[in-house]
Design a protein around this motif. Structure first.
Motif, mmCIF file in Angstrom:
data_model
loop_
_atom_site.group_PDB
_atom_site.id
_atom_site.type_symbol
_atom_site.label_atom_id
_atom_site.label_comp_id
_atom_site.label_asym_id
_atom_site.label_seq_id
_atom_site.Cartn_x
_atom_site.Cartn_y
_atom_site.Cartn_z
ATOM 1 N N LEU A 141 -42.502 -12.881 47.508
ATOM 2 C CA LEU A 141 -41.395 -13.825 47.336
ATOM 3 C C LEU A 141 -40.177 -13.113 46.772
ATOM 4 N N THR A 142 -40.425 -12.148 45.871
ATOM 5 C CA THR A 142 -39.298 -11.358 45.361
ATOM 6 C C THR A 142 -38.569 -10.690 46.518
ATOM 7 N N LEU A 143 -39.335 -10.067 47.404
ATOM 8 C CA LEU A 143 -38.727 -9.386 48.557
ATOM 9 C C LEU A 143 -38.004 -10.390 49.448
ATOM 10 N N VAL A 144 -38.645 -11.523 49.674
ATOM 11 C CA VAL A 144 -38.047 -12.523 50.566
ATOM 12 C C VAL A 144 -36.741 -13.052 49.979
ATOM 13 N N TYR A 145 -36.739 -13.367 48.689
ATOM 14 C CA TYR A 145 -35.524 -13.914 48.073
ATOM 15 C C TYR A 145 -34.408 -12.875 48.091
ATOM 16 N N ILE A 146 -34.763 -11.630 47.779
ATOM 17 C CA ILE A 146 -33.718 -10.586 47.809
ATOM 18 C C ILE A 146 -33.252 -10.346 49.239
ATOM 19 N N GLY A 147 -34.207 -10.452 50.160
ATOM 20 C CA GLY A 147 -33.834 -10.335 51.578
ATOM 21 C C GLY A 147 -32.861 -11.417 51.979
ATOM 22 N N GLN A 148 -33.097 -12.654 51.497
ATOM 23 C CA GLN A 148 -32.196 -13.767 51.806
ATOM 24 C C GLN A 148 -30.794 -13.527 51.237
ATOM 25 N N ALA A 149 -30.771 -12.860 50.087
ATOM 26 C CA ALA A 149 -29.473 -12.586 49.491
ATOM 27 C C ALA A 149 -28.645 -11.648 50.365
ATOM 28 N N PHE B 70 -19.956 -22.726 49.313
ATOM 29 C CA PHE B 70 -19.360 -24.021 49.631
ATOM 30 C C PHE B 70 -19.415 -24.362 51.119
ATOM 31 N N SER B 71 -19.774 -23.415 51.954
ATOM 32 C CA SER B 71 -19.742 -23.708 53.394
ATOM 33 C C SER B 71 -21.135 -23.720 54.028
ATOM 34 N N ALA B 72 -22.138 -23.290 53.313
ATOM 35 C CA ALA B 72 -23.483 -23.343 53.856
ATOM 36 C C ALA B 72 -24.297 -24.298 52.983
ATOM 37 N N PRO B 73 -25.312 -24.941 53.424
ATOM 38 C CA PRO B 73 -25.904 -24.844 54.776
ATOM 39 C C PRO B 73 -25.309 -25.830 55.794
ATOM 40 N N PHE B 74 -24.433 -26.777 55.365
ATOM 41 C CA PHE B 74 -24.095 -27.860 56.299
ATOM 42 C C PHE B 74 -22.869 -27.565 57.152
ATOM 43 N N ILE C 72 -21.368 -31.029 48.660
ATOM 44 C CA ILE C 72 -22.783 -31.167 49.027
ATOM 45 C C ILE C 72 -23.399 -29.788 49.259
ATOM 46 N N ASN C 73 -22.636 -28.953 49.961
ATOM 47 C CA ASN C 73 -23.117 -27.586 50.189
ATOM 48 C C ASN C 73 -23.398 -26.886 48.871
ATOM 49 N N PHE C 74 -22.438 -27.002 47.959
ATOM 50 C CA PHE C 74 -22.576 -26.315 46.677
ATOM 51 C C PHE C 74 -23.792 -26.836 45.910
ATOM 52 N N ALA C 75 -23.933 -28.150 45.904
ATOM 53 C CA ALA C 75 -25.083 -28.745 45.216
ATOM 54 C C ALA C 75 -26.383 -28.236 45.828
ATOM 55 N N MET C 76 -26.421 -28.179 47.144
ATOM 56 C CA MET C 76 -27.632 -27.704 47.817
ATOM 57 C C MET C 76 -27.950 -26.259 47.450
ATOM 58 N N GLU D 297 -31.124 -24.931 45.597
ATOM 59 C CA GLU D 297 -31.951 -23.918 46.252
ATOM 60 C C GLU D 297 -32.272 -22.785 45.288
ATOM 61 N N PHE D 298 -31.237 -22.288 44.613
ATOM 62 C CA PHE D 298 -31.464 -21.193 43.668
ATOM 63 C C PHE D 298 -32.415 -21.618 42.559
ATOM 64 N N ALA D 299 -32.173 -22.812 42.019
ATOM 65 C CA ALA D 299 -33.013 -23.293 40.919
ATOM 66 C C ALA D 299 -34.450 -23.477 41.390
ATOM 67 N N ALA D 300 -34.598 -24.095 42.573
ATOM 68 C CA ALA D 300 -35.945 -24.380 43.074
ATOM 69 C C ALA D 300 -36.701 -23.084 43.334
ATOM 70 N N LYS D 301 -36.010 -22.137 43.927
ATOM 71 C CA LYS D 301 -36.645 -20.843 44.204
ATOM 72 C C LYS D 301 -37.148 -20.210 42.907
ATOM 73 N N THR D 302 -36.249 -20.152 41.943
ATOM 74 C CA THR D 302 -36.572 -19.440 40.707
ATOM 75 C C THR D 302 -37.691 -20.141 39.945
ATOM 76 N N ILE D 303 -37.570 -21.454 39.810
ATOM 77 C CA ILE D 303 -38.564 -22.186 39.017
ATOM 78 C C ILE D 303 -39.913 -22.172 39.720
ATOM 79 N N SER D 304 -39.908 -22.400 41.038
ATOM 80 C CA SER D 304 -41.202 -22.402 41.741
ATOM 81 C C SER D 304 -41.822 -21.003 41.709
ATOM 82 N N HIS D 305 -40.963 -20.005 41.763
ATOM 83 C CA HIS D 305 -41.443 -18.617 41.718
ATOM 84 C C HIS D 305 -42.211 -18.348 40.425
#
Lengths: 156, 294
Positions: free
Chosen positions: B282-290, B188-192, B201-205, B209-217
């Motif tokens: 991308l798997t590594l990058v996404y897990i790294g982001q987590a 709720f506090s990131a990214p804005f 808005i944060n939550f929606a983003m 983000e999660f959906a876009a990452k997963t689907i594009s992946h």
């Protein structure tokens, strides 16, 4: 592109494979890699150490060679000196011995001479007495004139 | 049906050929028309992904069991090259040593598994489907309905399945590293920034983000492999057109299939490796982001 329950099965397979690799595949391979890296590192270190030791050993051997040469030279010099000394001593001893032998010989010769002279003297005395006896025939009593005869012998 | 009679009379039309090759061997026994139907299973995708997954872990386990720190054999050396590559990438992206114990083997599995599934594309496009038709026909089925797709990664179910798997791992590490409260706070506090008005808005983003990452992946791998498979089919059709054409162009088309097939197959070697690598990275990058907090 139709979605169906294959999706769920795929998720499950995905996790099982990942778990299997984590559990049974990754650790031994990584362990072997680490061990080999360590072996190589150890080998390189050992090679370095060996090199240093070789250098040290060659230095030491050069040192030993040098001292050995020095010692042998010293020993040689000492030996030469000693030999010269022994020769000198032998010479001196020989000289003394020779002197002693010469002196002995001289003394013996002198004694011999003395003894020969004594014998000669006795013979001359006897000869003189015989001569006198022949001249005087019976007139001279050897016993009665012994004193006179010895006096004559002394004078000769 | 009219089309099937036509097929019986003149052989399949190009359209029929493509449709036939793009139909899964599923629990429907025919083409799935609904976009989403959770009652259906694609047996071919399950079989090939499972078989290649088992092959992956079997080969890796064999190497792992015989792994020696002495002089390695050729196969061990080959696996070691891949392991080192994956390990280096994982170290560069994920700075959490304990997480790497799971994530690096995960990346290795993903890379080799996807590579093998992609590599099925290099088999002659009709080889396994034709064998299946023979088996299906011999066991009393209608060969025209013997469907088979051998490239599991050209099935969206497979790729999305894996990307959703990655998403679940990301969520798990989000909670594990930041704590559940910390993660919700971040939602709720990131990214804005932290402000009550910005929270929705944060939550929606974050959700987007999660959906876009997963689907594009999942879609990226699927799209590449699907297009590659389709192109192989089109190239096969080019040669197949010789049958229809009795003039001079026929042999030329056949020659065209050889030339185009060779070029595309060689290019595809790059694509299958690259796509496997991209999926792994991308798997590594996404897990790294987590692992990173905002």
């Amino acid at each position: 592109m139709n979605l169906n329950s294959t999706l769920y099965a795929q998720i499950v397979v995905f996790f099982i494979l990942a778990w299997f690799t984590m559990r049974f595949v990754w650790p031994p391979i990584v362990k072997a890699l680490d061990e080999r890296a360590k072996k190589i590192a150890d080998g390189l270190a050992a090679a370095d150490r060996g090199k240093q030791e070789l250098e040290l050993a060659s230095k030491r051997s050069a040192e030993a060679l040098r001292t050995g040469k020095e010692k042998s030279a010293e020993l040689l010099a000492q030996t030469e000196k000693r030999v010269a000394q022994i020769i000198e001593e032998a010479k001196a001893q020989a000289r003394v011995e020779a002197d002693r032998v010469i002196a002995g010989a001289k003394a013996e010769i002198e004694q011999e001479t003395l003894r020969a002279r004594e014998g000669l003297r006795d013979q001359v005395a006897a000869l003189a007495v015989a001569g006198a006896e022949k001249i005087l025939r019976r007139e001279i009593d050897a016993r009665a004139h012994a004193e006179l005869l010895s006096a004559i012998k002394q004078d000769m | 049906m009219a089309t099937e009679e036509a097929i019986a009379a003149h052989g399949p039309t190009p359209g029929d050929y493509i449709v036939h090759h793009l139909t899964h061997l599923n629990s429907l026994g025919g083409r799935q028309t609904a976009i989403v139907d959770w009652t259906v299973f694609n047996f071919d995708t399950l079989f090939y992904s499972l078989a290649l997954g088992l092959l992956t872990v079997f080969l890796l386990a064999r190497v792992a069991r015989r792994a020696t720190s002495g002089v390695p054999g050729r196969f061990q050396a080959a696996v070691e090259i891949v392991v080192e590559m994956v390990s280096d990438q994982a170290k560069g992206i994920i700075h959490h040593a304990e997480s790497r114990l799971f994530v690096a083997p995960l990346a290795l599995t993903i890379f080799i598994w996807i590579f093998l599934m992609n590599a099925m594309d290099l088999l002659p496009v009709d080889l396994l489907p034709r064998i299946w038709q023979g088996i299906y026909g011999a066991s009393g089925g209608d060969p025209e309905h013997a469907y088979q797709r051998v490239v599991a990664t050209a099935d969206l179910n497979a790729t999305l399945g894996m990307s959703i798997g990655v998403l679940l791992i990301c969520l798990w590490y989000n909670v594990k590293i930041k704590g559940f409260g910390g993660w919700v706070h971040e939602l709720f506090s990131a990214p804005f920034g932290k402000h009550w008005a910005l929270a929705p808005i944060n939550f929606a983003m974050q959700i987007i983000e999660f959906a876009a990452k997963t689907i594009s992946h999942g879609m990226r791998l699927f799209g590449n492999m699907y297009a590659g498979e389709l192109l192989f089919m089109l190239i096969a059709l080019m040669g197949g057109a010789w049958v229809a054409d009795s003039g001079m162009t026929g042999p030329l088309l056949w020659l065209g299939q050889i030339v185009a097939g060779v070029i595309w197959a060689i290019f595809h070697i790059l694509i299958i490796t690259l796509q496997a690598f991209i999926f792994m990275m991308l798997t590594l990058v996404y897990i790294g982001q987590a692992h990173e907090s905002h």
